[in-house]
Design a protein around this motif. Structure first.
Motif, PDB file in Angstrom:
ATOM      1  N   LEU A   1      20.535  45.767 -22.373  1.00 58.08           N
ATOM      2  CA  LEU A   1      19.197  45.984 -21.819  1.00 58.08           C
ATOM      3  C   LEU A   1      19.050  47.410 -21.328  1.00 58.08           C
ATOM      4  O   LEU A   1      19.901  47.899 -20.576  1.00 58.08           O
ATOM      5  N   LEU A   2      17.987  48.063 -21.734  1.00 62.81           N
ATOM      6  CA  LEU A   2      17.587  49.325 -21.151  1.00 62.81           C
ATOM      7  C   LEU A   2      16.395  48.988 -20.273  1.00 62.81           C
ATOM      8  O   LEU A   2      15.352  48.545 -20.779  1.00 62.81           O
ATOM      9  N   ILE A   3      16.558  49.154 -18.977  1.00 63.76           N
ATOM     10  CA  ILE A   3      15.539  48.749 -18.013  1.00 63.76           C
ATOM     11  C   ILE A   3      14.937  50.006 -17.401  1.00 63.76           C
ATOM     12  O   ILE A   3      15.666  50.829 -16.814  1.00 63.76           O
ATOM     13  N   GLY A   4      13.617  50.143 -17.541  1.00 64.43           N
ATOM     14  CA  GLY A   4      12.938  51.317 -17.022  1.00 64.43           C
ATOM     15  C   GLY A   4      13.172  51.513 -15.538  1.00 64.43           C
ATOM     16  O   GLY A   4      13.056  50.564 -14.767  1.00 64.43           O
TER      17      GLY A   4
ATOM     18  N   ASP B   1      18.035  52.407 -16.903  1.00 71.38           N
ATOM     19  CA  ASP B   1      19.354  51.940 -16.501  1.00 71.38           C
ATOM     20  C   ASP B   1      19.817  51.010 -17.614  1.00 71.38           C
ATOM     21  O   ASP B   1      19.017  50.267 -18.190  1.00 71.38           O
ATOM     22  N   VAL B   2      21.109  51.048 -17.909  1.00 68.80           N
ATOM     23  CA  VAL B   2      21.654  50.256 -19.008  1.00 68.80           C
ATOM     24  C   VAL B   2      22.487  49.114 -18.441  1.00 68.80           C
ATOM     25  O   VAL B   2      23.365  49.327 -17.605  1.00 68.80           O
ATOM     26  N   TYR B   3      22.191  47.897 -18.922  1.00 64.62           N
ATOM     27  CA  TYR B   3      22.930  46.703 -18.514  1.00 64.62           C
ATOM     28  C   TYR B   3      23.433  45.991 -19.753  1.00 64.62           C
ATOM     29  O   TYR B   3      22.831  46.078 -20.827  1.00 64.62           O
ATOM     30  N   GLU B   4      24.520  45.266 -19.575  1.00 63.49           N
ATOM     31  CA  GLU B   4      25.109  44.499 -20.665  1.00 63.49           C
ATOM     32  C   GLU B   4      25.476  43.115 -20.147  1.00 63.49           C
ATOM     33  O   GLU B   4      25.891  42.966 -18.994  1.00 63.49           O
TER      34      GLU B   4
ATOM     35  N   GLN C   1       9.208  48.701 -18.345  1.00 64.56           N
ATOM     36  CA  GLN C   1       9.591  48.720 -19.749  1.00 64.56           C
ATOM     37  C   GLN C   1      11.032  48.230 -19.926  1.00 64.56           C
ATOM     38  O   GLN C   1      11.950  48.663 -19.232  1.00 64.56           O
ATOM     39  N   ILE C   2      11.195  47.308 -20.871  1.00 65.19           N
ATOM     40  CA  ILE C   2      12.504  46.751 -21.224  1.00 65.19           C
ATOM     41  C   ILE C   2      12.731  46.990 -22.712  1.00 65.19           C
ATOM     42  O   ILE C   2      11.885  46.647 -23.535  1.00 65.19           O
ATOM     43  N   LEU C   3      13.849  47.572 -23.047  1.00 67.71           N
ATOM     44  CA  LEU C   3      14.298  47.677 -24.430  1.00 67.71           C
ATOM     45  C   LEU C   3      15.533  46.792 -24.514  1.00 67.71           C
ATOM     46  O   LEU C   3      16.484  46.967 -23.748  1.00 67.71           O
TER      47      LEU C   3
ATOM     48  N   TYR D   1       9.401  45.269 -24.487  1.00 67.81           N
ATOM     49  CA  TYR D   1       8.392  44.504 -23.758  1.00 67.81           C
ATOM     50  C   TYR D   1       8.401  44.939 -22.303  1.00 67.81           C
ATOM     51  O   TYR D   1       9.217  45.792 -21.907  1.00 67.81           O
ATOM     52  N   GLU D   2       7.515  44.376 -21.525  1.00 73.94           N
ATOM     53  CA  GLU D   2       7.472  44.661 -20.098  1.00 73.94           C
ATOM     54  C   GLU D   2       7.848  43.428 -19.311  1.00 73.94           C
ATOM     55  O   GLU D   2       7.413  42.323 -19.635  1.00 73.94           O
ATOM     56  N   ALA D   3       8.685  43.635 -18.286  1.00 70.81           N
ATOM     57  CA  ALA D   3       9.111  42.543 -17.413  1.00 70.81           C
ATOM     58  C   ALA D   3       9.607  43.145 -16.105  1.00 70.81           C
ATOM     59  O   ALA D   3       9.966  44.328 -16.049  1.00 70.81           O
TER      60      ALA D   3
END
Length: 169
Positions: free
Chosen positions: A152-155, A139-142, A160-162, A77-79
């Motif tokens: 979270l993969l944050i564009g 960028d990868v967050y946990e 874009q958020i994965l 999704y987008e955020a």
């Protein structure tokens, strides 16, 4: 002489045939059972207030459910970058949690490769949009919020958020 060789061969066969299968490298059940792949709503995963703060109406994703009760959900999704980090950081967690994060922490993209190596192939195949994302673009967050773990993969240059949500049990 033939009788002795035949007896010895039968003796060896009996030993091999009676050997217990304990020598096999048994993987956890989740690597053997076929998971149930279903659609899931982000609304079923995050509180209503969190969705309102992210300005997200409803997002459908993929849930991978195993017979042993383990499950993982994946969303795209987008955020806003700051909003998603803040919202996930402030999610409630079980008061009985032994370990929980009060902030999302940035992790190396190489950590994501390690996680991927531990995920059953069938799950990776169904959620390739998450696992095969270009690491240079995210960028990868946990954030561990028992009973859930959010990855979270944050564009970097987009909204874009994965989002992977793992049920820890």
């Amino acid at each position: 002489m033939r009788t002795g060789a035949l007896f010895f061969s039968l003796f060896l066969l009996a030993i091999v045939a009676c050997k217990k299968p304990g020598h096999l490298d048994l993987q956890p059940l989740s690597n053997y059972d076929l998971p149930l792949i279903v659609n899931v709503s982000l609304r079923d995963t995050l509180p209503k207030k969190a969705l309102e703060m992210l300005k997200i109406d409803d997002v459908t994703g993929i849930k991978v459910k195993y017979l042993n009760g383990h499950s993982n959900s994946y969303f795209a999704y987008e955020a806003d970058r700051k909003s998603i980090i803040s919202v996930i950081s402030n999610l409630p967690f079980s008061k009985y949690a032994v370990r929980a994060d009060t902030r999302c922490r940035k992790v190396q993209s190489s950590d994501l490769d390690l996680y991927k190596s531990q995920v059953p192939t069938i799950e990776v195949e169904h959620t390739a949009f998450f696992w095969d994302a270009n690491h240079k673009q995210f960028d990868v967050y946990e954030c561990i919020k028992p009973p859930l773990k959010h990855t979270l993969l944050i564009g970097r240059d987009s909204k874009q958020i994965l989002h992977r949500v793992e049920f820890l049990g």
